[in-house]
Scaffold this active site. Structure first.
Site, PDB file in Angstrom:
ATOM      1  N   ALA A  64       0.086   4.220   9.555  1.00 14.30           N
ATOM      2  CA  ALA A  64       0.871   3.354   8.762  1.00 14.30           C
ATOM      3  C   ALA A  64       1.283   2.105   9.611  1.00 14.30           C
ATOM      4  O   ALA A  64       1.164   2.083  10.725  1.00 14.30           O
ATOM      5  CB  ALA A  64       2.249   4.339   8.591  1.00 14.30           C
ATOM      6  N   GLU A 112      -3.595  11.588   7.912  1.00 15.32           N
ATOM      7  CA  GLU A 112      -3.058  12.352   6.614  1.00 15.32           C
ATOM      8  C   GLU A 112      -3.825  11.982   5.589  1.00 15.32           C
ATOM      9  O   GLU A 112      -4.019  12.678   4.405  1.00 15.32           O
ATOM     10  CB  GLU A 112      -1.622  11.544   6.519  1.00 15.32           C
ATOM     11  CG  GLU A 112      -0.766  12.347   7.433  1.00 15.32           C
ATOM     12  CD  GLU A 112       0.711  11.552   7.480  1.00 15.32           C
ATOM     13  OE1 GLU A 112       0.510  10.694   7.768  1.00 15.32           O
ATOM     14  OE2 GLU A 112       1.783  12.476   7.594  1.00 15.32           O
TER      15      GLU A 112
HETATM   16  N1  COA Z   1       0.324  -0.601  12.515  1.00 14.37           N
HETATM   17  C1  COA Z   1       0.585  -1.989  12.442  1.00 14.37           C
HETATM   18  N2  COA Z   1      -0.503  -2.791  13.199  1.00 14.37           N
HETATM   19  C2  COA Z   1      -1.508  -1.996  13.894  1.00 14.37           C
HETATM   20  C3  COA Z   1      -1.503  -0.707  13.838  1.00 14.37           C
HETATM   21  C4  COA Z   1      -0.606   0.182  13.182  1.00 14.37           C
HETATM   22  N3  COA Z   1      -0.519   1.409  12.886  1.00 14.37           N
HETATM   23  N4  COA Z   1      -2.752  -0.253  14.542  1.00 14.37           N
HETATM   24  C5  COA Z   1      -3.348  -1.441  15.067  1.00 14.37           C
HETATM   25  N5  COA Z   1      -2.384  -2.442  14.328  1.00 14.37           N
HETATM   26  C6  COA Z   1      -2.935  -3.711  14.768  1.00 14.37           C
HETATM   27  C7  COA Z   1      -2.320  -4.354  16.250  1.00 14.37           C
HETATM   28  O1  COA Z   1      -1.068  -4.597  16.044  1.00 14.37           O
HETATM   29  C8  COA Z   1      -3.204  -5.555  16.211  1.00 14.37           C
HETATM   30  O2  COA Z   1      -2.706  -6.734  15.604  1.00 14.37           O
HETATM   31  P1  COA Z   1      -2.523  -8.008  16.291  1.00 14.37           P
HETATM   32  O3  COA Z   1      -3.938  -8.331  16.565  1.00 14.37           O
HETATM   33  O4  COA Z   1      -2.121  -9.054  15.201  1.00 14.37           O
HETATM   34  O5  COA Z   1      -1.854  -8.072  17.392  1.00 14.37           O
HETATM   35  C9  COA Z   1      -4.580  -4.997  15.464  1.00 14.37           C
HETATM   36  O6  COA Z   1      -4.382  -4.261  14.659  1.00 14.37           O
HETATM   37  C10 COA Z   1      -5.674  -4.611  16.859  1.00 14.37           C
HETATM   38  O7  COA Z   1      -5.064  -3.508  17.329  1.00 14.37           O
HETATM   39  P2  COA Z   1      -5.054  -3.405  18.790  1.00 14.37           P
HETATM   40  O8  COA Z   1      -3.852  -2.560  19.340  1.00 14.37           O
HETATM   41  O9  COA Z   1      -5.022  -4.782  19.349  1.00 14.37           O
HETATM   42  O10 COA Z   1      -6.455  -2.735  19.046  1.00 14.37           O
HETATM   43  P3  COA Z   1      -6.661  -1.763  20.305  1.00 14.37           P
HETATM   44  O11 COA Z   1      -8.239  -1.491  20.341  1.00 14.37           O
HETATM   45  O12 COA Z   1      -6.239  -2.426  21.611  1.00 14.37           O
HETATM   46  O13 COA Z   1      -5.943  -0.552  20.238  1.00 14.37           O
HETATM   47  C11 COA Z   1      -5.087   1.465  18.577  1.00 14.37           C
HETATM   48  C12 COA Z   1      -6.352   0.255  18.994  1.00 14.37           C
HETATM   49  C13 COA Z   1      -5.566   2.223  17.313  1.00 14.37           C
HETATM   50  C14 COA Z   1      -5.373   2.421  19.982  1.00 14.37           C
HETATM   51  C15 COA Z   1      -3.782   0.696  18.594  1.00 14.37           C
HETATM   52  O14 COA Z   1      -4.086  -0.240  17.774  1.00 14.37           O
HETATM   53  C16 COA Z   1      -2.711   1.685  18.485  1.00 14.37           C
HETATM   54  O15 COA Z   1      -2.532   2.429  19.039  1.00 14.37           O
HETATM   55  N6  COA Z   1      -2.337   1.573  17.118  1.00 14.37           N
HETATM   56  C17 COA Z   1      -1.303   2.458  16.509  1.00 14.37           C
HETATM   57  C18 COA Z   1      -1.664   3.683  16.128  1.00 14.37           C
HETATM   58  C19 COA Z   1      -0.453   4.656  15.735  1.00 14.37           C
HETATM   59  O16 COA Z   1       0.695   4.686  16.460  1.00 14.37           O
HETATM   60  N7  COA Z   1      -0.673   5.163  14.374  1.00 14.37           N
HETATM   61  C20 COA Z   1       0.419   5.701  13.847  1.00 14.37           C
HETATM   62  C21 COA Z   1       1.347   4.961  13.095  1.00 14.37           C
HETATM   63  S1  COA Z   1       2.528   6.154  12.422  1.00 14.37           S
END
Ligand code: COA
Length: 258
Positions: A64, A112
């Site tokens: 999300a 999910e």
């Molecule tokens: N919600 C909102 N934005 C998200 C997102 C999420 N769940 N997952 C990734 N993004 C966005 C990042 O903020 C980033 O945006 P930006 O370029 O505007 O800053 C973009 O997607 C790329 O993600 P980034 O974090 O830079 O890539 P990464 O390769 O370093 O890491 C993940 C990838 C998936 C490990 C990391 O993005 C992450 O941990 N995301 C959240 C996962 C999470 O907790 N999901 C459950 C939510 S309830």
């Protein structure tokens, strides 16, 4: 639709792609709304199977949208969870089989969505997990209900309480995914499964799914009664006559979904 694309293949298989690549296909309310709307539209068209996947090379759905959730009031959060429940119920309760082609990150809401599908295929680079508790929230799109049912409570609770990420092979070992395929092949593998399904009697598959869904909804006596009723109902269809007749006559069946 801005973030959801639906492609109808010739054999009746529909592919729904969540496409918000700059945010790793994260689910904000608009994306969830579009998923629900696309699935409702598809339901009216009677596809033979539905595949759900994420656009790009990296993510199925990275969860999300945390930035969007960060400013939600409790009532907005409730509405968001309900929107998610409604959209994912359209996968779970879809009259036709649904297959998740997990092509990368499947965290939180991504995991999910996959859980709401009937079958899950993962590419070997896929990662799964419920990171919500690390954000001070909990899985709100069905994870606390579907993960224990699918994986058993102990395994599901460990995943939900730790927020740990697991890779595709571990997901396969615990029964979260049906099969693991090389990177880049999740969608083609899901299409292979969908094609196998689409070759069968469409009414038979629909009623079989409805019966199998009862397995975790009702007690076994009621479930068996339902199975017997669905079994009998199919004997009123042309497809059953065609399918069994074709076997007896040693030829291929040609099902018409009637
Ligand atoms: N919600 C909102 N934005 C998200 C997102 C999420 N769940 N997952 C990734 N993004 C966005 C990042 O903020 C980033 O945006 P930006 O370029 O505007 O800053 C973009 O997607 C790329 O993600 P980034 O974090 O830079 O890539 P990464 O390769 O370093 O890491 C993940 C990838 C998936 C490990 C990391 O993005 C992450 O941990 N995301 C959240 C996962 C999470 O907790 N999901 C459950 C939510 S309830």
């Amino acid at each position: 639709m801005d973030f959801v694309k639906v492609k109808r293949e010739e054999n009746g298989v529909a592919v729904l792609t969540i496409d918000r690549q700059d945010k790793l296909n994260a689910l904000d309310p608009q994306v969830v709304e579009e998923i629900g709307q696309s699935l409702l539209e598809l339901e009216g068209e009677g596809p033979r199977a539905i595949i759900v996947t994420g656009a790009g090379e990296r993510a199925f759905v990275a969860g999300a949208d945390i930035a969007a959730m960060n400013s939600m009031t409790p009532m907005e959060a409730k509405r968001f969870a309900e929107l998610g429940h409604a959209a994912l119920a359209l996968l779970d309760r879809s009259p036709v089989p649904t297959i998740a082609a997990v092509n990368g990150f499947a965290f939180g809401g991504g995991c999910e969505i996959a859980l709401a599908c009937d079958i899950r295929v993962a590419s070997e680079n896929a990662l799964f997990g419920f990171p919500e508790v690390g954000l001070g929230i909990l899985p709100g799109m069905g994870g606390t209900q579907r993960a224990p049912r699918l994986l058993g409570p102990a395994v599901a609770k460990e995943l939900i309480f730790t927020g740990r990420r697991i890779d595709a092979n571990e997901a396969h070992r615990i029964g979260l995914v049906n099969r693991v395929v090389p990177q880049g092949e999740a969608l083609s593998s899901a299409k292979e499964i969908a094609t196998e399904i689409a070759a069968n009697g469409p009414l038979a598959v629909r009623h079989a799914k409805a019966a199998a869904n009862r397995a975790h909804d009702v007690d076994i006596i009621s479930g068996l009664e339902y199975e017997a009723d669905q079994f009998a109902l199919l004997f009123s269809t042309d497809d059953a006559r065609e399918g069994m007749g074709a076997f007896v006559e040693k030829r291929e069946a040609a099902f018409e979904g009637r």
